[in-house]
Design a protein around this motif. Structure first.
Motif, PDB file in Angstrom:
ATOM      1  N   MET A 129       5.754  -3.186 -18.951  1.00 29.10           N
ATOM      2  CA  MET A 129       5.711  -2.225 -20.002  1.00 29.10           C
ATOM      3  C   MET A 129       5.256  -0.763 -19.756  1.00 29.10           C
ATOM      4  O   MET A 129       5.525   0.318 -19.930  1.00 29.10           O
ATOM      5  N   TYR A 130       4.472  -0.911 -18.622  1.00 30.85           N
ATOM      6  CA  TYR A 130       3.646   0.516 -18.065  1.00 30.85           C
ATOM      7  C   TYR A 130       3.806   0.526 -16.693  1.00 30.85           C
ATOM      8  O   TYR A 130       3.050  -0.342 -15.931  1.00 30.85           O
ATOM      9  N   LEU A 131       4.647   1.637 -16.269  1.00 33.24           N
ATOM     10  CA  LEU A 131       4.628   1.663 -14.662  1.00 33.24           C
ATOM     11  C   LEU A 131       4.293   3.186 -14.185  1.00 33.24           C
ATOM     12  O   LEU A 131       4.928   4.307 -14.630  1.00 33.24           O
ATOM     13  N   GLN A 132       3.253   3.319 -13.278  1.00 30.37           N
ATOM     14  CA  GLN A 132       2.775   4.592 -13.085  1.00 30.37           C
ATOM     15  C   GLN A 132       2.994   4.719 -11.488  1.00 30.37           C
ATOM     16  O   GLN A 132       2.517   4.241 -10.618  1.00 30.37           O
ATOM     17  N   LEU A 133       3.911   5.835 -11.190  1.00 36.35           N
ATOM     18  CA  LEU A 133       4.489   6.197  -9.832  1.00 36.35           C
ATOM     19  C   LEU A 133       4.249   7.656  -9.408  1.00 36.35           C
ATOM     20  O   LEU A 133       4.637   8.268  -8.700  1.00 36.35           O
ATOM     21  N   ASP A 134       3.283   8.278 -10.257  1.00 35.30           N
ATOM     22  CA  ASP A 134       2.916   9.571 -10.017  1.00 35.30           C
ATOM     23  C   ASP A 134       2.266   9.697  -8.745  1.00 35.30           C
ATOM     24  O   ASP A 134       1.561   8.898  -8.315  1.00 35.30           O
ATOM     25  N   ARG A 135       2.010  10.975  -8.224  1.00 37.88           N
ATOM     26  CA  ARG A 135       1.310  11.646  -7.371  1.00 37.88           C
ATOM     27  C   ARG A 135       1.690  10.668  -5.850  1.00 37.88           C
ATOM     28  O   ARG A 135       0.870  10.069  -5.205  1.00 37.88           O
ATOM     29  N   ASN A 136       2.944  10.419  -5.709  1.00 39.25           N
ATOM     30  CA  ASN A 136       3.401   9.968  -4.503  1.00 39.25           C
ATOM     31  C   ASN A 136       4.171  10.855  -3.625  1.00 39.25           C
ATOM     32  O   ASN A 136       4.275  12.190  -3.989  1.00 39.25           O
ATOM     33  N   LYS A 137       5.217  10.271  -3.011  1.00 39.68           N
ATOM     34  CA  LYS A 137       6.089  11.582  -2.170  1.00 39.68           C
ATOM     35  C   LYS A 137       7.522  10.930  -2.425  1.00 39.68           C
ATOM     36  O   LYS A 137       8.570  11.212  -1.544  1.00 39.68           O
ATOM     37  N   LEU A 191       6.979   5.546 -18.345  1.00 40.62           N
ATOM     38  CA  LEU A 191       7.186   5.728 -16.825  1.00 40.62           C
ATOM     39  C   LEU A 191       6.841   7.005 -16.656  1.00 40.62           C
ATOM     40  O   LEU A 191       6.979   8.019 -16.976  1.00 40.62           O
ATOM     41  N   SER A 192       5.997   7.154 -15.411  1.00 39.91           N
ATOM     42  CA  SER A 192       5.426   8.236 -14.913  1.00 39.91           C
ATOM     43  C   SER A 192       5.965   8.493 -13.470  1.00 39.91           C
ATOM     44  O   SER A 192       5.585   7.586 -12.450  1.00 39.91           O
ATOM     45  N   LEU A 193       6.592   9.606 -13.302  1.00 43.43           N
ATOM     46  CA  LEU A 193       7.139   9.905 -12.143  1.00 43.43           C
ATOM     47  C   LEU A 193       6.614  11.626 -11.562  1.00 43.43           C
ATOM     48  O   LEU A 193       7.254  12.103 -10.872  1.00 43.43           O
ATOM     49  N   ALA A 194       5.681  11.886 -12.401  1.00 43.52           N
ATOM     50  CA  ALA A 194       4.937  13.214 -12.212  1.00 43.52           C
ATOM     51  C   ALA A 194       4.419  13.240 -10.607  1.00 43.52           C
ATOM     52  O   ALA A 194       4.142  12.310  -9.928  1.00 43.52           O
ATOM     53  N   PHE A 195       4.296  14.663 -10.267  1.00 43.96           N
ATOM     54  CA  PHE A 195       3.722  14.958  -8.932  1.00 43.96           C
ATOM     55  C   PHE A 195       4.470  14.140  -7.716  1.00 43.96           C
ATOM     56  O   PHE A 195       3.759  13.719  -7.062  1.00 43.96           O
ATOM     57  N   ASN A 196       5.840  14.317  -7.759  1.00 39.00           N
ATOM     58  CA  ASN A 196       6.468  13.653  -6.509  1.00 39.00           C
ATOM     59  C   ASN A 196       7.335  14.848  -6.079  1.00 39.00           C
ATOM     60  O   ASN A 196       7.084  15.972  -6.296  1.00 39.00           O
ATOM     61  N   ASN A 238      -4.239   4.529  -4.895  1.00 44.26           N
ATOM     62  CA  ASN A 238      -4.795   4.995  -3.576  1.00 44.26           C
ATOM     63  C   ASN A 238      -5.145   4.061  -2.480  1.00 44.26           C
ATOM     64  O   ASN A 238      -6.153   3.887  -2.276  1.00 44.26           O
ATOM     65  N   VAL A 239      -4.084   3.424  -2.406  1.00 42.50           N
ATOM     66  CA  VAL A 239      -4.144   2.220  -1.017  1.00 42.50           C
ATOM     67  C   VAL A 239      -3.265   2.679  -0.020  1.00 42.50           C
ATOM     68  O   VAL A 239      -2.957   1.734   0.804  1.00 42.50           O
ATOM     69  N   LYS A 240      -3.099   3.944   0.068  1.00 40.06           N
ATOM     70  CA  LYS A 240      -2.204   4.552   1.487  1.00 40.06           C
ATOM     71  C   LYS A 240      -0.829   3.626   1.495  1.00 40.06           C
ATOM     72  O   LYS A 240      -0.309   3.418   2.391  1.00 40.06           O
ATOM     73  N   LEU A 276       0.467   2.660  -9.398  1.00 36.42           N
ATOM     74  CA  LEU A 276       0.928   2.719  -7.791  1.00 36.42           C
ATOM     75  C   LEU A 276       0.695   4.146  -7.673  1.00 36.42           C
ATOM     76  O   LEU A 276       1.276   5.084  -6.635  1.00 36.42           O
ATOM     77  N   SER A 277      -0.079   4.715  -8.502  1.00 35.58           N
ATOM     78  CA  SER A 277      -0.441   6.377  -8.181  1.00 35.58           C
ATOM     79  C   SER A 277      -1.089   6.716  -6.787  1.00 35.58           C
ATOM     80  O   SER A 277      -1.602   5.721  -6.202  1.00 35.58           O
ATOM     81  N   TYR A 278      -1.141   7.834  -6.443  1.00 33.47           N
ATOM     82  CA  TYR A 278      -2.059   8.318  -5.506  1.00 33.47           C
ATOM     83  C   TYR A 278      -1.657   7.569  -4.199  1.00 33.47           C
ATOM     84  O   TYR A 278      -2.310   7.043  -3.265  1.00 33.47           O
ATOM     85  N   ASN A 279      -0.227   7.400  -3.782  1.00 32.02           N
ATOM     86  CA  ASN A 279       0.215   6.629  -2.372  1.00 32.02           C
ATOM     87  C   ASN A 279       1.141   7.436  -1.820  1.00 32.02           C
ATOM     88  O   ASN A 279       1.280   8.477  -2.200  1.00 32.02           O
ATOM     89  N   ASP A 280       1.738   6.943  -0.725  1.00 33.54           N
ATOM     90  CA  ASP A 280       2.959   7.542   0.299  1.00 33.54           C
ATOM     91  C   ASP A 280       3.977   7.085  -0.272  1.00 33.54           C
ATOM     92  O   ASP A 280       4.750   7.207   1.012  1.00 33.54           O
ATOM     93  N   LEU A 281       4.631   6.335  -1.227  1.00 32.61           N
ATOM     94  CA  LEU A 281       5.899   5.937  -1.442  1.00 32.61           C
ATOM     95  C   LEU A 281       6.895   7.147  -1.336  1.00 32.61           C
ATOM     96  O   LEU A 281       6.550   8.095  -1.994  1.00 32.61           O
ATOM     97  N   GLU A 282       7.950   6.998  -0.561  1.00 33.02           N
ATOM     98  CA  GLU A 282       8.969   7.914  -0.525  1.00 33.02           C
ATOM     99  C   GLU A 282      10.237   7.620  -1.270  1.00 33.02           C
ATOM    100  O   GLU A 282      10.857   8.528  -1.631  1.00 33.02           O
TER     101      GLU A 282
END
Length: 641
Positions: A313-321, A340-345, A271-273, A293-299
């Motif tokens: 080993m652990y990459l969290q990209l959920d809740r982006n765009k 690897l988390s790609l949920a809520f995109n 959540n760093v926009k 890197l969750s809760y951001n605006d990555l497209e």
């Protein structure tokens, strides 16, 4: 003296009140405890005082008690109303090691307040109303290890404020009002390992604010107003292992933002926009294992986003765009990435080439995405079927599949996934039939993974025919463009389909081919037409469904038989218990009329073998004949012999 008189005297003696000596003894003990408490110098308001430990929690004190024992090591003053800590408040406590003054409404601490406690190791000043700290306030605390200052109203930290704290390893300043960290703020804290500055208002950090913090391992800066990563400031922390910059309006990661943090293992940018990550944004993080890197605006993310993250080993990209992921994005971390988390995109489709490099992946989270379950998903399904990774994919499009799990879809849903043909009226390309055949085989393999023998025949047959036509057309025509609906075929069929579709020349097409396409290849090649293949595959699917139904009925029948067997065994055991309980027993009842008795058998009928004449004779002996003028009652209770 008679016995009754003795008993009476004894009762009088026992009922008399205790002697006055017992009350005097109890009073002396209580007085001794009070004198002992005063001898230790403990204030009366404190709940506990042992000479080494004093507890005065929530005692309503307005100042530090003056008569604490000199041998005190641990003092609890939490929950009081001590507004000012004076210089002489802790006088004489040379052995004090831990002081708890949290939640005590402290407004001000005098600079000389801790001069008399040189052995202090733990100081709790958290949850107070301290607004500023004067220079020299921690003078003499060279043995202090932990300093708690969170939840105050401190707005500024003077230069050299902590210069005397040479042994402090843990410093918490979260939830204050700090806005700026100037030069030399933490000067002298050479042994500091954990620094918590979270939930302040910090918007600027001097390049030399963390100077001399060579041993700092954990730095928490989340919940502040940083608009850029303080690269020059944190770049000096050579031994930093954990860094949190979450909940800051950073917006973007500049090149070489984390240069110098070679030992960093955990980085949180939640959540760093965040909208973009520059090339080499994570340069130098060779040992990073967890990236949030969750809760951001990555497209969009591509291969340059995670450059040199070889040990992640652990990459969290959920809740982006995120809508698209380029091939090779995770190539650098292929051997190490496990989660690897790609949920809520906004991902609608995902090519298997993106995930193929992740050979060590164990957990893949792709839920809550607007998946389009079209023919483009066949490649991903094929990869999931051949790997050990499981993923929950719920379709959103087309409308007929909305909300349904993709792995429950039947292959017939994708039976229309055929490749592009040449123009209207032109000769059909082999690619259209080959891809349709491939789609059918792949979907059967995915839907019924345990029926390998039948499917291998289809795939091998397809490989032979495609190889035949590839040889026949290698010198006569050019391949047609093939843009979509590519399906991965296992084993050697992959290399064959890489050259498809190939247009079939007119001279190779059989002249006796009907309009319905019942015969596609020549009789010399022993072809299997597309229609025949579809019929066979449909028959196989029907047989598989019938087998599944029969298997379910068989399992249900086995369960019913097992249940009935258990009931029969229980019933037989009950009968056996009743049979054993009725052996060698006689039940008899007595009535109130004299000379009349009833003797009955047990549950089982008594035979002459089981009950002899001697037993009946013994019962008869109990019977007595009474005269008519007398009433004699003999009562026998119900019993069992």
């Amino acid at each position: 003296m008679s016995k009754k008189a003795k008993d009476r005297d004894m009762c009088v003696l026992q009922s008399s009140p205790p002697c006055p000596g017992a009350f005097l003894y109890i009073f002396n003990c209580f007085l001794l405890l009070l004198l002992q408490k005063e001898a230790f110098g403990c204030p009366s308001a404190c709940q506990l005082c042992t000479g080494r430990q004093v507890s005065c929690r929530n005692a309503g004190l307005s100042s530090i008690p003056w008569n604490l024992p000199e041998t005190t090591i641990l003092v609890y003053l939490s929950g009081n109303n001590i507004s000012h800590v004076t210089p002489n408040g802790l006088r004489g406590l040379q052995k004090l090691a831990a002081l708890y003054m949290d939640n005590s409404s402290i407004l001000y601490v005098h600079p000389k307040a801790f001069m008399e406690v040189p052995k202090l190791c733990y100081l709790h000043l958290n949850n107070n109303n301290i607004k500023h700290l004067d220079p020299g306030i921690f003078e003499g605390l060279s043995n202090l290890h932990c300093l708690y200052l969170q939840n105050n109203q401190i707005a500024f930290l003077p230069r050299g404020l902590f210069s005397d704290l040479l042994s402090v390893r843990y410093l918490t300043l979260q939830r204050n009002r700090l806005s700026v960290l100037g030069s030399g703020t933490f000067l002298g804290m050479i042994r500091l390992q954990t620094l918590n500055l979270a939930n302040n208002k910090i918007s600027w950090i001097s390049d030399s604010a963390f100077h001399h913090l060579e041993n700092l391992a954990y730095l928490f800066l989340e919940g502040n107003n940083l608009t850029l990563v303080p690269s020059n400031a944190i770049g000096r922390l050579k031994n930093l292992e954990r860094l949190s910059l979450s909940h800051n309006p950073i917006g973007s990661i500049q090149p070489f933002a984390f240069k110098g943090l070679n030992k960093l293992r955990y980085l949180s940018l939640k959540n760093v926009k965040l909208k973009c990550i520059a090339v080499n944004g994570f340069f130098g993080l060779n040992n990073l294992s967890q990236l949030i890197l969750s809760y951001n605006d990555l497209e969009n993310i591509n291969s340059s986003t995670f450059t040199l993250l070889n040990n992640l080993m652990y990459l969290q990209l959920d809740r982006n765009k995120i809508a698209t992921i380029s091939n090779g994005t995770f190539k650098k971390m292929g051997q190490s990435l496990k989660v690897l988390s790609l949920a809520f995109n906004n991902i609608t489709e995902l090519q298997p080439e993106v995930l193929k490099p992740l050979v060590s992946l164990t957990h893949l989270q792709v839920s809550s995405n607007p998946w389009n379950c079209s023919c483009r998903m066949l490649g991903l399904l094929n990869w999931l079927a051949s790997s050990l990774v499981s993923a929950k994919i719920h379709c959103q499009n087309p409308q007929s599949m909305r909300g349904r799990p993709l792995h429950y879809m039947k292959w017939a849903r994708f039976s229309n996934c055929i490749g592009p043909t040449a123009g209207l009226g032109s000769t059909p390309s082999l690619g259209s039939f080959g891809v349709r055949h491939s789609t059918t085989a792949v979907m059967m393999a995915w839907h019924k993974g345990n029926r390998h023998n039948t499917l291998e025949q289809f795939v091998s047959a397809e490989t032979k025919y495609v190889t035949f036509w590839e040889r026949a057309t290698s010198t006569s025509s050019t391949p047609l463009p093939y843009e979509e609906y590519a399906v991965e075929i296992p084993s050697q069929a992959t290399t064959v389909l890489s050259t498809l579709p190939v247009q079939i020349p007119a001279e190779i097409i059989p002249s006796n081919r009907t309009v319905e396409g019942e015969q596609l290849f020549t009789t010399d090649a022993a072809p299997v037409s597309l229609k025949t293949t579809l019929i066979c595959t449909q028959q196989v699917e029907k047989l598989n469904q019938a087998f599944d139904i029969l298997l379910a009925f068989f399992i249900l029948a086995c369960a019913v038989i097992l249940f009935l067997t258990c009931k029969i065994i229980q019933f037989r055991q009950k009968l056996k218990v009743l049979e054993n309980s009725g052996e060698k027993s006689i039940e008899y009842y007595g009535f109130y009329q004299p000379g009349r008795y009833n003797i009955t058998d047990s549950v089982q009928s008594l035979t002459q073998k089981s009950v002899g004449h001697s037993e009946l004779d013994q019962i008869r002996l109990l019977k007595r004949t009474a005269s008519e003028s007398q009433a004699q009652v003999i009562l026998f209770e119900h019993s069992s012999l």
